[in-house]
Design an enzyme around this catalytic site. Structure first.
Site, PDB file in Angstrom:
ATOM      1  N   ALA A  33      10.082  -4.122  12.337  1.00 16.79           N
ATOM      2  CA  ALA A  33      10.426  -3.573  13.649  1.00 16.79           C
ATOM      3  C   ALA A  33      11.405  -2.411  13.581  1.00 16.79           C
ATOM      4  O   ALA A  33      11.559  -1.685  14.561  1.00 16.79           O
ATOM      5  CB  ALA A  33      10.985  -4.696  14.535  1.00 16.79           C
ATOM      6  N   ASP A  71      -8.799   4.540  12.216  1.00 11.57           N
ATOM      7  CA  ASP A  71      -9.956   5.189  11.595  1.00 11.57           C
ATOM      8  C   ASP A  71     -11.005   5.509  12.664  1.00 11.57           C
ATOM      9  O   ASP A  71     -11.605   6.588  12.676  1.00 11.57           O
ATOM     10  CB  ASP A  71     -10.543   4.270  10.521  1.00 11.57           C
ATOM     11  CG  ASP A  71      -9.462   3.763   9.580  1.00 11.57           C
ATOM     12  OD1 ASP A  71      -8.871   4.578   8.876  1.00 11.57           O
ATOM     13  OD2 ASP A  71      -9.177   2.546   9.597  1.00 11.57           O
ATOM     14  N   VAL A 100      -1.294  -4.671  10.566  1.00 12.29           N
ATOM     15  CA  VAL A 100      -1.284  -3.214  10.383  1.00 12.29           C
ATOM     16  C   VAL A 100      -0.848  -2.870   8.955  1.00 12.29           C
ATOM     17  O   VAL A 100      -1.356  -1.950   8.333  1.00 12.29           O
ATOM     18  CB  VAL A 100      -0.326  -2.555  11.410  1.00 12.29           C
ATOM     19  CG1 VAL A 100      -0.203  -1.059  11.166  1.00 12.29           C
ATOM     20  CG2 VAL A 100      -0.802  -2.825  12.837  1.00 12.29           C
ATOM     21  N   GLY A 101       0.108  -3.638   8.431  1.00 17.02           N
ATOM     22  CA  GLY A 101       0.665  -3.377   7.095  1.00 17.02           C
ATOM     23  C   GLY A 101      -0.415  -3.446   6.029  1.00 17.02           C
ATOM     24  O   GLY A 101      -1.231  -4.362   6.021  1.00 17.02           O
ATOM     25  N   ARG A 129       3.947   0.940  -1.577  1.00 14.92           N
ATOM     26  CA  ARG A 129       3.694   1.098  -3.007  1.00 14.92           C
ATOM     27  C   ARG A 129       4.840   1.892  -3.630  1.00 14.92           C
ATOM     28  O   ARG A 129       5.112   3.016  -3.224  1.00 14.92           O
ATOM     29  CB  ARG A 129       2.363   1.817  -3.241  1.00 14.92           C
ATOM     30  CG  ARG A 129       1.925   1.740  -4.699  1.00 14.92           C
ATOM     31  CD  ARG A 129       0.730   2.631  -4.976  1.00 14.92           C
ATOM     32  NE  ARG A 129      -0.469   2.132  -4.336  1.00 14.92           N
ATOM     33  CZ  ARG A 129      -1.632   1.945  -4.957  1.00 14.92           C
ATOM     34  NH1 ARG A 129      -1.749   2.203  -6.238  1.00 14.92           N
ATOM     35  NH2 ARG A 129      -2.684   1.532  -4.289  1.00 14.92           N
ATOM     36  N   HIS A 140      -9.985  -1.061   5.608  1.00  8.56           N
ATOM     37  CA  HIS A 140      -9.132   0.076   5.980  1.00  8.56           C
ATOM     38  C   HIS A 140      -8.623   0.700   4.680  1.00  8.56           C
ATOM     39  O   HIS A 140      -7.528   0.429   4.213  1.00  8.56           O
ATOM     40  CB  HIS A 140      -7.960  -0.370   6.849  1.00  8.56           C
ATOM     41  CG  HIS A 140      -6.942   0.718   7.029  1.00  8.56           C
ATOM     42  ND1 HIS A 140      -7.203   1.862   7.730  1.00  8.56           N
ATOM     43  CD2 HIS A 140      -5.687   0.862   6.546  1.00  8.56           C
ATOM     44  CE1 HIS A 140      -6.145   2.663   7.681  1.00  8.56           C
ATOM     45  NE2 HIS A 140      -5.216   2.076   6.960  1.00  8.56           N
TER      46      HIS A 140
HETATM   47  N1  NAD Z   1      -3.934  -0.057   9.263  1.00  4.99           N
HETATM   48  C1  NAD Z   1      -3.593   1.207   9.454  1.00  4.99           C
HETATM   49  O1  NAD Z   1      -4.378   2.001  10.002  1.00  4.99           O
HETATM   50  C2  NAD Z   1      -2.246   1.755   9.035  1.00  4.99           C
HETATM   51  C3  NAD Z   1      -1.888   3.062   9.379  1.00  4.99           C
HETATM   52  C4  NAD Z   1      -0.646   3.554   9.005  1.00  4.99           C
HETATM   53  C5  NAD Z   1       0.226   2.756   8.273  1.00  4.99           C
HETATM   54  N2  NAD Z   1      -0.157   1.503   7.928  1.00  4.99           N
HETATM   55  C6  NAD Z   1       0.746   0.598   7.170  1.00  4.99           C
HETATM   56  O2  NAD Z   1       1.722   0.075   8.052  1.00  4.99           O
HETATM   57  C7  NAD Z   1       2.849  -0.358   7.307  1.00  4.99           C
HETATM   58  C8  NAD Z   1       4.136   0.084   7.971  1.00  4.99           C
HETATM   59  O3  NAD Z   1       4.219   1.496   7.997  1.00  4.99           O
HETATM   60  P1  NAD Z   1       5.569   2.236   8.415  1.00  4.99           P
HETATM   61  O4  NAD Z   1       5.293   3.692   8.307  1.00  4.99           O
HETATM   62  O5  NAD Z   1       6.101   1.692   9.676  1.00  4.99           O
HETATM   63  O6  NAD Z   1       6.514   1.799   7.195  1.00  4.99           O
HETATM   64  P2  NAD Z   1       8.100   1.777   7.138  1.00  4.99           P
HETATM   65  O7  NAD Z   1       8.421   1.617   5.680  1.00  4.99           O
HETATM   66  O8  NAD Z   1       8.708   2.872   7.919  1.00  4.99           O
HETATM   67  O9  NAD Z   1       8.464   0.412   7.886  1.00  4.99           O
HETATM   68  C9  NAD Z   1       8.142  -0.833   7.390  1.00  4.99           C
HETATM   69  C10 NAD Z   1       9.245  -1.778   7.807  1.00  4.99           C
HETATM   70  O10 NAD Z   1       8.849  -3.093   7.413  1.00  4.99           O
HETATM   71  C11 NAD Z   1       9.984  -3.778   7.008  1.00  4.99           C
HETATM   72  N3  NAD Z   1       9.569  -4.923   6.202  1.00  4.99           N
HETATM   73  C12 NAD Z   1       9.230  -4.945   4.888  1.00  4.99           C
HETATM   74  N4  NAD Z   1       8.956  -6.193   4.495  1.00  4.99           N
HETATM   75  C13 NAD Z   1       9.107  -6.975   5.583  1.00  4.99           C
HETATM   76  C14 NAD Z   1       8.982  -8.361   5.801  1.00  4.99           C
HETATM   77  N5  NAD Z   1       8.659  -9.204   4.813  1.00  4.99           N
HETATM   78  N6  NAD Z   1       9.212  -8.839   7.044  1.00  4.99           N
HETATM   79  C15 NAD Z   1       9.560  -8.003   8.043  1.00  4.99           C
HETATM   80  N7  NAD Z   1       9.721  -6.681   7.886  1.00  4.99           N
HETATM   81  C16 NAD Z   1       9.487  -6.172   6.673  1.00  4.99           C
HETATM   82  C17 NAD Z   1      10.817  -2.740   6.273  1.00  4.99           C
HETATM   83  O11 NAD Z   1      12.182  -3.111   6.202  1.00  4.99           O
HETATM   84  C18 NAD Z   1      10.584  -1.505   7.143  1.00  4.99           C
HETATM   85  O12 NAD Z   1      11.578  -1.360   8.127  1.00  4.99           O
HETATM   86  C19 NAD Z   1       2.638   0.195   5.898  1.00  4.99           C
HETATM   87  O13 NAD Z   1       2.115  -0.850   5.095  1.00  4.99           O
HETATM   88  C20 NAD Z   1       1.569   1.249   6.096  1.00  4.99           C
HETATM   89  O14 NAD Z   1       0.810   1.452   4.919  1.00  4.99           O
HETATM   90  C21 NAD Z   1      -1.361   0.982   8.304  1.00  4.99           C
END
Ligand code: NAD
Length: 326
Positions: free
Chosen positions: A12, A159, A129-130, A92, A187
């Site tokens: 968050a 996508d 999403v992650g 990564r 994805h």
């Molecule tokens: N599915 C999709 O289309 C899509 C698109 C864009 C990004 N993503 C993915 O979304 C994810 C988040 O992207 P972002 O740019 O916000 O990254 P970011 O690094 O800015 O934020 C991720 C946050 O997650 C927190 N976090 C890590 N492990 C955690 C856990 N175990 N519990 C709770 N929080 C945790 C981190 O502290 C960080 O604040 C990435 O994995 C990225 O690859 C997916």
């Protein structure tokens, strides 16, 4: 006014959430008549940053924001959650192999699956999403045996939306003119954006574009758009990813557009010959808070080959974390 619903968001304090939370709180995800309680999960070192985000949410004085919970404990953040957007993931790192990434995330998503199983609403709608989103969703789902496997989905809406604009630009139309876009599979760069059913102003999209453009421009552009954004912006897609998460959850909760379908990574029931149990992106219709895979789409040899390639990748990801699946 309706009773508030509980929306859990992980990661968050991250980039995506910084766009996402404010839109959820303003009613763009669940409707302008639906109050929400945000239940925010972060890792311990990010709790201070999360506090700042929560302060900004407060400073918006959103009429629909009925409460904010902040925690580094998943059983607190997921307590009675009606919706859970699992955004936080391990990125990564330098020198990290794909397998290491899968394993690091498997640990996170198995713990979160268990916590959802323990404390979330029995009808919780989960969007992962992650990344790797599909396999993370599979891991969470397999660790939540008391919840319906259909409640776990992965995001391919970004996508899908990317594909809409590429086709609109090519055909001098707008995204409003386009229906029946499909993203199949993972994805990842193996995803298959399929134009064979797509329509532009009700007419077949494939009749309006050259096969050459479809194969050598459209498909790779959509598959590699994430990398292109990182190259241009120096950071991964955030606002567009948040927007797609809003679209995905809104359609699931309130219904997808009449006369059209959307794309969601969902539990495969064997439709289109895709291995049962994989979280695979299909064309889906959402109605009454539920989703259904669209049946009867014609699959030609070109499509089948691409659908199988992305299925194979998902099966390999699943097998790589098999020792962590219950
Ligand atoms: N599915 C999709 O289309 C899509 C698109 C864009 C990004 N993503 C993915 O979304 C994810 C988040 O992207 P972002 O740019 O916000 O990254 P970011 O690094 O800015 O934020 C991720 C946050 O997650 C927190 N976090 C890590 N492990 C955690 C856990 N175990 N519990 C709770 N929080 C945790 C981190 O502290 C960080 O604040 C990435 O994995 C990225 O690859 C997916």
């Amino acid at each position: 006014m309706k009773a508030p619903v509980r929306v859990a968001v992980t990661g968050a304090a991250g980039q995506i959430s910084y766009s996402l939370l404010f839109r959820i709180a303003s009613g763009e995800m669940l409707g302008k008549d639906q109050p929400v309680i945000l239940q925010l999960l972060e890792i311990t070192p990010a709790l201070e940053a999360l506090k700042g985000v929560a302060m900004e949410l407060e400073d918006c004085a959103f009429p629909l924001l009925a409460g904010i919970v902040q925690s580094d404990d998943a059983t607190v953040a997921f307590k009675d959650a009606d919706y859970a957007l699992l955004v936080g993931a391990r990125p990564r790192g330098p020198g990290m192999e794909r397998k290491d990434l899968l394993e690091a995330n498997a640990a996170i998503f198995s713990a979160q699956g268990k916590a959802l199983n323990e404390v979330a609403s029995r009808n919780v709608k989960v969007l992962v999403v992650g990344n790797p989103a599909n396999t993370n969703a599979l891991i969470a789902q397999r660790n939540a045996p008391d919840l319906d496997p259909r409640n776990f989905t992965a995001m391919t809406r970004l996508d899908h939306n990317r594909a809409l604009t590429q086709l609109a630009n090519k055909t001098d139309s707008t995204v409003n003119d386009i229906t029946h876009m499909t993203i199949w599979g993972n994805h990842s760069a193996t995803q298959y954006p399929d134009l064979h059913q797509a329509k532009v102003n009700g007419e077949d999209a494939m009749g309006k574009v050259e096969q050459e453009w479809y194969e050598t421009d459209f498909i790779p552009t959509v598959q590699q758009r994430g990398a292109a954004i990182i190259k241009a912006r120096g950071a991964s897609s955030a606002a567009s990813a948040a927007n797609a998460a809003i679209d995905h959850m809104r359609d699931w909760a309130l219904g997808s557009a009449e006369g059209d379908w959307t794309s969601m990574g969902v539990y495969s029931d064997g439709s289109y010959g895709i291995q049962e149990g994989l979280i695979y992106s299909f064309p889906v219709v959402c109605k009454n808070g539920d989703w259904e895979i669209v049946q009867g789409v014609d699959i030609n040899d070109f499509s089948r080959e691409k659908m199988t390639a992305t299925e194979t990748e998902l099966a390999e990801e699943r097998d790589a974390v098999a020792h962590l699946l219950p």
